[in-house]
Design a protein around this motif. Structure first.
Motif, short mmCIF file in Angstrom:
data_model
loop_
_atom_site.label_atom_id
_atom_site.label_comp_id
_atom_site.label_asym_id
_atom_site.label_seq_id
_atom_site.Cartn_x
_atom_site.Cartn_y
_atom_site.Cartn_z
N HIS A 1 0.81 -1.22 0.00
CA HIS A 1 0.00 0.00 0.00
C HIS A 1 0.85 1.27 0.00
O HIS A 1 0.33 2.37 -0.18
CB HIS A 1 -0.95 0.01 1.20
CG HIS A 1 -0.25 0.11 2.53
ND1 HIS A 1 0.39 -0.96 3.12
CD2 HIS A 1 -0.08 1.17 3.38
CE1 HIS A 1 0.91 -0.57 4.28
NE2 HIS A 1 0.64 0.72 4.46
N LEU A 2 2.18 1.13 0.20
CA LEU A 2 3.05 2.30 0.19
C LEU A 2 3.95 2.38 -1.03
O LEU A 2 4.51 3.44 -1.32
CB LEU A 2 3.96 2.29 1.43
CG LEU A 2 3.30 2.46 2.80
CD1 LEU A 2 4.33 2.39 3.89
CD2 LEU A 2 2.54 3.80 2.87
N ILE A 3 4.08 1.27 -1.76
CA ILE A 3 5.10 1.23 -2.81
C ILE A 3 4.82 2.23 -3.92
O ILE A 3 5.73 2.82 -4.49
CB ILE A 3 5.25 -0.21 -3.37
CG1 ILE A 3 6.50 -0.29 -4.25
CG2 ILE A 3 4.01 -0.65 -4.11
CD1 ILE A 3 6.87 -1.71 -4.64
N GLU A 4 3.54 2.49 -4.23
CA GLU A 4 3.23 3.43 -5.31
C GLU A 4 3.70 4.84 -4.95
O GLU A 4 4.38 5.51 -5.74
CB GLU A 4 1.73 3.44 -5.61
CG GLU A 4 1.37 4.36 -6.77
CD GLU A 4 -0.09 4.29 -7.15
OE1 GLU A 4 -0.42 4.59 -8.30
OE2 GLU A 4 -0.91 3.93 -6.28
N SER A 5 3.36 5.30 -3.75
CA SER A 5 3.78 6.64 -3.36
C SER A 5 5.29 6.72 -3.14
O SER A 5 5.90 7.76 -3.39
CB SER A 5 3.04 7.07 -2.08
OG SER A 5 3.31 6.19 -1.01
N GLU A 6 5.92 5.63 -2.71
CA GLU A 6 7.37 5.63 -2.53
C GLU A 6 8.08 5.74 -3.88
O GLU A 6 9.04 6.49 -4.02
CB GLU A 6 7.82 4.35 -1.81
CG GLU A 6 7.46 4.30 -0.34
CD GLU A 6 8.22 5.31 0.48
OE1 GLU A 6 9.43 5.48 0.23
OE2 GLU A 6 7.61 5.94 1.36
N LEU A 7 7.61 4.99 -4.86
CA LEU A 7 8.27 5.00 -6.17
C LEU A 7 7.97 6.27 -6.95
O LEU A 7 8.86 6.87 -7.55
CB LEU A 7 7.84 3.79 -6.99
CG LEU A 7 8.49 2.45 -6.67
CD1 LEU A 7 7.90 1.34 -7.53
CD2 LEU A 7 9.99 2.51 -6.88
N PHE A 8 6.71 6.67 -7.00
CA PHE A 8 6.30 7.75 -7.89
C PHE A 8 6.14 9.09 -7.17
O PHE A 8 6.02 10.13 -7.82
CB PHE A 8 4.99 7.38 -8.59
CG PHE A 8 5.11 6.17 -9.47
CD1 PHE A 8 5.55 6.29 -10.77
CD2 PHE A 8 4.82 4.91 -8.99
CE1 PHE A 8 5.68 5.17 -11.59
CE2 PHE A 8 4.95 3.79 -9.78
CZ PHE A 8 5.39 3.91 -11.09
N GLY A 9 6.15 9.08 -5.83
CA GLY A 9 5.95 10.32 -5.11
C GLY A 9 4.48 10.73 -5.15
O GLY A 9 3.63 10.04 -5.73
N TYR A 10 4.17 11.87 -4.56
CA TYR A 10 2.78 12.33 -4.59
C TYR A 10 2.73 13.84 -4.52
O TYR A 10 3.66 14.51 -4.04
CB TYR A 10 1.96 11.69 -3.47
CG TYR A 10 2.50 11.88 -2.06
CD1 TYR A 10 2.28 13.06 -1.35
CD2 TYR A 10 3.22 10.86 -1.45
CE1 TYR A 10 2.76 13.22 -0.06
CE2 TYR A 10 3.72 11.01 -0.17
CZ TYR A 10 3.49 12.19 0.53
OH TYR A 10 3.96 12.35 1.80
N ALA A 11 1.61 14.39 -5.02
CA ALA A 11 1.40 15.83 -5.02
C ALA A 11 0.85 16.27 -3.66
O ALA A 11 0.33 15.46 -2.90
CB ALA A 11 0.42 16.20 -6.14
N PRO A 12 0.97 17.55 -3.31
CA PRO A 12 0.40 18.04 -2.05
C PRO A 12 -1.09 17.71 -1.98
O PRO A 12 -1.83 17.90 -2.94
CB PRO A 12 0.65 19.54 -2.12
CG PRO A 12 1.81 19.71 -3.04
CD PRO A 12 1.67 18.63 -4.05
#
Length: 645
Positions: free
Chosen positions: A394-405
């Motif tokens: 559940h964290l790998i997507e945001s870890e790899l691609f980052g996220y917007a504010p």
């Protein structure tokens, strides 16, 4: 000949999963063109000729191969010129570096791409003989509307790969016609001629590059053994394989039931592992004796006719100069031939933005190799390592691609830069890529194909250029077949694949052990050294954890040792205790003694005598254990053991 419209519709039908009467290599290439390269069959493209400056670079890099193969190329062209064939020699990137054709048709040939400097890589030209041959590594005929691009459906093209002495595809030999008979079967003779010429060029290249090695030529029949053998190997002074003719040996390997081996994996292996011969037997296979009397038996009982060529200079032994490698890569091997050959290939690709896939058992040093590749680049930039198996799904997507504010509840107010973007200008290392969730694999594929990344919750993409290295201990090909890994991503990742040998198969075991002890000594301030018993126990272990397990075992032993001497009792219990599990060696891969048997070194004598004692004094049993002939063991004993009485 079919119309362009019906050709386009057939490709679209195949891309949707429809049946086709085409050869499987053609269907597979069409699917790569549509799914991997995103080519549109409705968009016909003119043949591409690289600029003169680029062509000069490609020809300079292929200069030696062109020189070595020129006689074979001219002979082939003279055989086919009357049938209006042209001859193309392309490098491994699909660029034509040598061309032979009728000058009266220059304009037509140039327009069709059958000309010097034309690029026939599959991702640019679509399905074509050169491109399909580069991808598959096998001879292929692409006849008329087998071609993906409708502008090429009048051509018939037949190609065969040429491999270098280390088993890497280095060039493709192609003969093509602007127009040809309708039946594809008409090209079978062309396929035979091209494959035979490629085999001869490989042999000439092997002989040219191994002046200080023995060359052993092999054939199923004796008639053309000395002039056109089926296969050939070069051997150093210890009887280890230093080079091969790839295509021919694959055919012999099938006859010997060695289908689990690729030609590349034979580099560094002892010749007596496969044949009833050692380096001292080679002189009796030289020219002079009757061809039909020079019979060599393989370990499986099959027989071949053999012919040997003596070195021009003294044969190489273990002290051969190592290939020049960048500093970081040179620290990964201490004389193991398979590692040396692999690292030589790696060094050629380190500076290019070509994806690399590293295979290897757990603990073989995949991340060390990735870092060494990164550090070997002229401007390495950042190195970002990601263990795909260690990050919660559940964290790998945001870890790899980052996220917007504000992308989701709990997101950092300023957003977050992903690991992929953090690696921009450097290297991204994706360890255990086989554990990446399927849902993220399509997003990673977009990064690779488009060169851009889109953070979670962001509306715009951001450009990113990086060197991608991935690794896995799993068989990704099997995961693809099971539907657990995307096929299109798999082919993006494995542009170049390298396999790290397990520790139990490495021939530089002792040197690796000493290097690890030296590092441990630097950390602890001591000077640990192994007793003969401890060294034998280490050699006998199977090492399922490979380098990582060896390092941990040595650290434990150094801490438990009585002073600086490490006895077998100080080793971890599963390694040092009497009766510990014996190595699960492959049937064809016996662990050789780290000191070559027959050495006059006292340790070498002791090792051989201890192994003989472990076999109850039975020389035949020791020969089977070491994978050599009884006569070889007797010779080692005679050389290494002082005479008595």
């Amino acid at each position: 000949m079919v119309s362009a419209l019906s050709h386009i519709r057939e490709i679209e039908r195949v891309a949707m999963g429809g049946a086709s009467g085409r050869d499987m290599p053609v269907v597979q290439s069409w699917l790569r063109c549509v799914n991997d390269y995103r080519l549109d069959p409705a968009q016909a493209q003119e043949a591409y000729i690289v600029p003169q400056t680029k062509l000069r670079e490609h020809r300079e890099q292929a200069e030696e191969l062109i020189r070595i193969g020129r006689s074979g190329l001219e002979t082939l062209f003279n055989q086919v010129a009357e049938q209006k064939y042209v001859l193309l020699l392309s490098d491994a990137r699909g660029v034509t570096v040598e061309f032979m054709g009728d000058p009266t048709f220059d304009n037509q040939l140039r327009k069709a791409g059958l000309y010097l400097g034309s690029e026939w890589s599959e991702n640019r030209a679509g399905t074509c003989a050169v491109g399909a041959c580069i991808v598959s590594g096998k001879p292929v005929v692409i006849h008329q509307d087998d071609h993906f691009d409708s502008s090429h459906i009048g051509l018939t093209c037949t190609a065969a790969p040429i491999y270098d002495t280390l088993g890497d595809l280095t060039a493709v030999l192609d003969i093509s016609q602007l127009r040809s008979p309708t039946a594809k079967a008409s090209q079978q003779l062309a396929l035979h001629l091209v494959a035979a010429t490629a085999r001869r060029i490989e042999l000439a290249n092997l002989i040219s590059r191994t002046r200080n090695d023995w060359v052993l030529r092999l054939s199923r029949l004796p008639d053309f053994l000395d002039v056109d053998p089926d296969a050939a190997l070069s051997l150093d002074g210890t009887g280890r394989v230093t080079g091969i003719t790839h295509g021919g040996f694959n055919a012999l390997a099938r006859a010997m039931n060695l289908t689990a081996f690729t030609a590349r994996e034979l580099i560094g292996e002892r010749i007596d592992r496969f044949f009833e011969i050692d380096i001292n037997d080679l002189p009796r296979y030289m020219r002079g004796g009757a061809d039909r009397e020079r019979v060599l038996r393989a370990r499986d009982g099959s027989a071949f006719f053999a012919s040997s060529i003596a070195p021009v200079v003294a044969p190489r032994g273990p002290a051969t100069a190592r290939p020049r490698l960048p500093g970081a890569l040179s620290t990964l091997s201490f004389g193991d031939p398979r590692m040396e050959a692999m690292l030589a290939r790696v060094s050629r690709l380190a500076g290019l933005d070509i994806p690399i896939l590293i295979h290897g058992e757990t603990g073989t040093g995949k991340e060390y190799l990735a870092r060494a590749i990164h550090e070997s680049r002229e401007r390495p930039g950042p190195f970002v390592a990601v263990n795909c198996a260690a990050i919660p799904e559940h964290l790998i997507e945001s870890e790899l691609f980052g996220y917007a504010p504000g992308a989701f509840t709990g997101a950092a107010p300023r957003g977050k830069t992903g690991l992929i973007e953090a690696a921009a200008g450097g290297t991204l290392f994706l360890d255990e890529i086989g554990d990446m969730p399927l849902s993220l694999q399509s997003r990673l594929l977009r990064v690779l194909s488009e060169g851009e990344v889109q953070p979670v919750g962001a509306l715009k993409t951001r450009p990113v250029r990086l060197k991608l290295i991935s690794a896995s201990h799993r068989d990704l090909g099997r995961l693809v077949a099971e539907g657990r890994f995307r096929e299109d991503l798999y082919y993006r990742l494995n542009a170049a694949t390298f396999t790290l040998p397990p520790l139990r198969e490495r021939l530089d075991f002792d040197a690796l052990t000493e290097r690890m002890l030296a590092r441990i000594a630097a950390e602890t301030g001591g000077s640990p050294r192994l007793s003969p018993g401890a060294r034998m126990a280490l050699r006998a272990h199977h090492w399922p954890g490979n380098l990582r397990e060896l390092h941990n075992a040595l650290k434990v032993a150094a801490a438990l040792a009585d002073g600086d001497r490490i006895d077998a009792e100080a080793l971890p219990e599963q390694i040092g205790r009497p009766g510990a599990r014996q190595p699960l060696r492959p049937a064809l891969a016996p662990m050789p003694p780290a000191t070559p048997p027959g050495s006059t070194d006292a340790a070498g004598e002791g090792d051989l005598l201890q192994e003989l004692a472990a076999c109850g004094g039975n020389v035949s049993a020791l020969a089977r254990r070491l994978g050599v002939n009884r006569s070889t063991v007797h010779r080692w004993l005679k050389r290494g053991t002082p005479r008595t009485g």
